[in-house]
Design an enzyme around this catalytic site. Sequence first.
Site, PDB file in Angstrom:
ATOM      1  N   GLN A  15       0.851  -1.200   0.000  1.00 15.00           N
ATOM      2  CA  GLN A  15       0.000   0.000   0.000  1.00 15.00           C
ATOM      3  C   GLN A  15       0.883   1.244   0.000  1.00 15.00           C
ATOM      4  O   GLN A  15       2.105   1.156   0.112  1.00 15.00           O
ATOM      5  CB  GLN A  15      -0.936   0.011   1.212  1.00 15.00           C
ATOM      6  CG  GLN A  15      -0.234   0.132   2.545  1.00 15.00           C
ATOM      7  CD  GLN A  15      -1.181   0.043   3.740  1.00 15.00           C
ATOM      8  OE1 GLN A  15      -2.190  -0.649   3.698  1.00 15.00           O
ATOM      9  NE2 GLN A  15      -0.857   0.739   4.815  1.00 15.00           N
ATOM     10  N   ASP A  36       5.702  -7.617   0.311  1.00 11.94           N
ATOM     11  CA  ASP A  36       5.112  -7.034   1.524  1.00 11.94           C
ATOM     12  C   ASP A  36       4.931  -8.168   2.532  1.00 11.94           C
ATOM     13  O   ASP A  36       4.791  -9.328   2.152  1.00 11.94           O
ATOM     14  CB  ASP A  36       3.747  -6.401   1.210  1.00 11.94           C
ATOM     15  CG  ASP A  36       3.291  -5.411   2.294  1.00 11.94           C
ATOM     16  OD1 ASP A  36       3.392  -4.188   2.055  1.00 11.94           O
ATOM     17  OD2 ASP A  36       2.846  -5.871   3.365  1.00 11.94           O
ATOM     18  N   TYR A 146      11.049   7.584  15.583  1.00 11.21           N
ATOM     19  CA  TYR A 146      10.965   7.580  14.119  1.00 11.21           C
ATOM     20  C   TYR A 146      12.071   8.452  13.506  1.00 11.21           C
ATOM     21  O   TYR A 146      12.803   8.014  12.615  1.00 11.21           O
ATOM     22  CB  TYR A 146       9.585   8.091  13.704  1.00 11.21           C
ATOM     23  CG  TYR A 146       9.329   8.087  12.221  1.00 11.21           C
ATOM     24  CD1 TYR A 146       9.148   6.898  11.527  1.00 11.21           C
ATOM     25  CD2 TYR A 146       9.251   9.282  11.500  1.00 11.21           C
ATOM     26  CE1 TYR A 146       8.906   6.894  10.165  1.00 11.21           C
ATOM     27  CE2 TYR A 146       9.001   9.284  10.142  1.00 11.21           C
ATOM     28  CZ  TYR A 146       8.823   8.089   9.470  1.00 11.21           C
ATOM     29  OH  TYR A 146       8.581   8.094   8.127  1.00 11.21           O
ATOM     30  N   LYS A 150      15.123   7.334  11.019  1.00 12.40           N
ATOM     31  CA  LYS A 150      15.197   7.846   9.640  1.00 12.40           C
ATOM     32  C   LYS A 150      16.487   8.645   9.418  1.00 12.40           C
ATOM     33  O   LYS A 150      16.986   8.724   8.289  1.00 12.40           O
ATOM     34  CB  LYS A 150      13.948   8.661   9.308  1.00 12.40           C
ATOM     35  CG  LYS A 150      12.656   7.811   9.214  1.00 12.40           C
ATOM     36  CD  LYS A 150      12.739   6.743   8.117  1.00 12.40           C
ATOM     37  CE  LYS A 150      11.397   6.071   7.860  1.00 12.40           C
ATOM     38  NZ  LYS A 150      11.458   5.037   6.818  1.00 12.40           N
ATOM     39  N   PRO A 182      -2.577   5.025   3.566  1.00 14.75           N
ATOM     40  CA  PRO A 182      -3.413   4.380   4.585  1.00 14.75           C
ATOM     41  C   PRO A 182      -2.850   4.531   6.000  1.00 14.75           C
ATOM     42  O   PRO A 182      -3.603   4.711   6.957  1.00 14.75           O
ATOM     43  CB  PRO A 182      -3.420   2.909   4.145  1.00 14.75           C
ATOM     44  CG  PRO A 182      -3.220   2.971   2.666  1.00 14.75           C
ATOM     45  CD  PRO A 182      -2.291   4.124   2.430  1.00 14.75           C
ATOM     46  N   SER A 183      -1.513   4.472   6.141  1.00  8.58           N
ATOM     47  CA  SER A 183      -0.969   4.567   7.503  1.00  8.58           C
ATOM     48  C   SER A 183      -1.104   5.982   8.048  1.00  8.58           C
ATOM     49  O   SER A 183      -1.213   6.166   9.264  1.00  8.58           O
ATOM     50  CB  SER A 183       0.480   4.094   7.558  1.00  8.58           C
ATOM     51  OG  SER A 183       1.321   5.011   6.933  1.00  8.58           O
TER      52      SER A 183
END
Length: 244
Positions: A15, A36, A146, A150, A182-183
């Site tokens: 996705q 996935d 996060y 990253k 979607p996330s």
Amino acid sequence: MRLKGKTCVVTAAGQGIGAATARAFAREGASVWATDVDAEKLRPLSEVNGVRTRKLDVMDKQAINALARESGAVDVLFNCAGFVHHGTVLDATDDQWQFAFNLNVRSMFWTIQAFLPGMLEKGSGSIVNMSSAASSVKGAALRFIYGTTKAAVIGLTKSVAVDYVGKGIRCNAICPGTVQTPSLDERIATLGGGAEAKQFFMQRQPTGRFGSSEEIAALAVYLASDESAFTTGTVNVIDGGWSV
Ligand code: NAD
């Protein structure tokens, strides 16, 4: 056909940005291995011309190595898998930290170890790693774990780039701002789902809109293709002006 004759592997293609990129790679003539952890999410892609789908958990080293054996040498590796934890340094737990580093960073270490030898045999290859504007590019509120992972992706990218620049291998990072996926919808829902929750993300975007997966995929196509043959070790910010 900007990727004609190239074989590309995409992680987290079920996705969002990964799915849009697998489609864009195929549209440009590539032969695509779209992977996935959730095989169900890959179903629509399995009907796309030029795309082969495989279930792949990027936390599973044996599975990554098995895919590399099955695919043989590839030209492009797009490391897209990643997960966002919300919160400050005081909110973060050891388990979240471990999970995020394993999914967002170690996965790239493992996929590159698996696919780089084939690229070296060919004498060429393009590795594209998904970072974020929330990284060493910009301190983003409530993105402690996060942003740390990253930023590590940027270090990993530059390290691979410098070690293999003389061997025909390129390695670049993509740093998006907030992208409609979607996330993102899930993250908005987790914050309550209302206008205020959406505003937490929208106030970061001075253009007044989120980016689209297709806009990020277009950059991935460029970095995968020979058009970017002079580009390696770069941090490609595509964030609608968030970090300006
Ligand atoms: P998403 O989060 O909506 O989808 C992620 C996909 O990853 C899902 O299909 C999921 O099944 C898969 N996945 C989860 N765990 C996996 C695992 N262990 N192995 C393989 N696949 C797994 O996608 P997105 O929002 O497009 O994000 C993709 C990447 O882009 C991530 O690395 C994310 O951090 C990064 N990114 C996203 C945004 C954004 O605003 N959406 C911004 C900057 C960077």
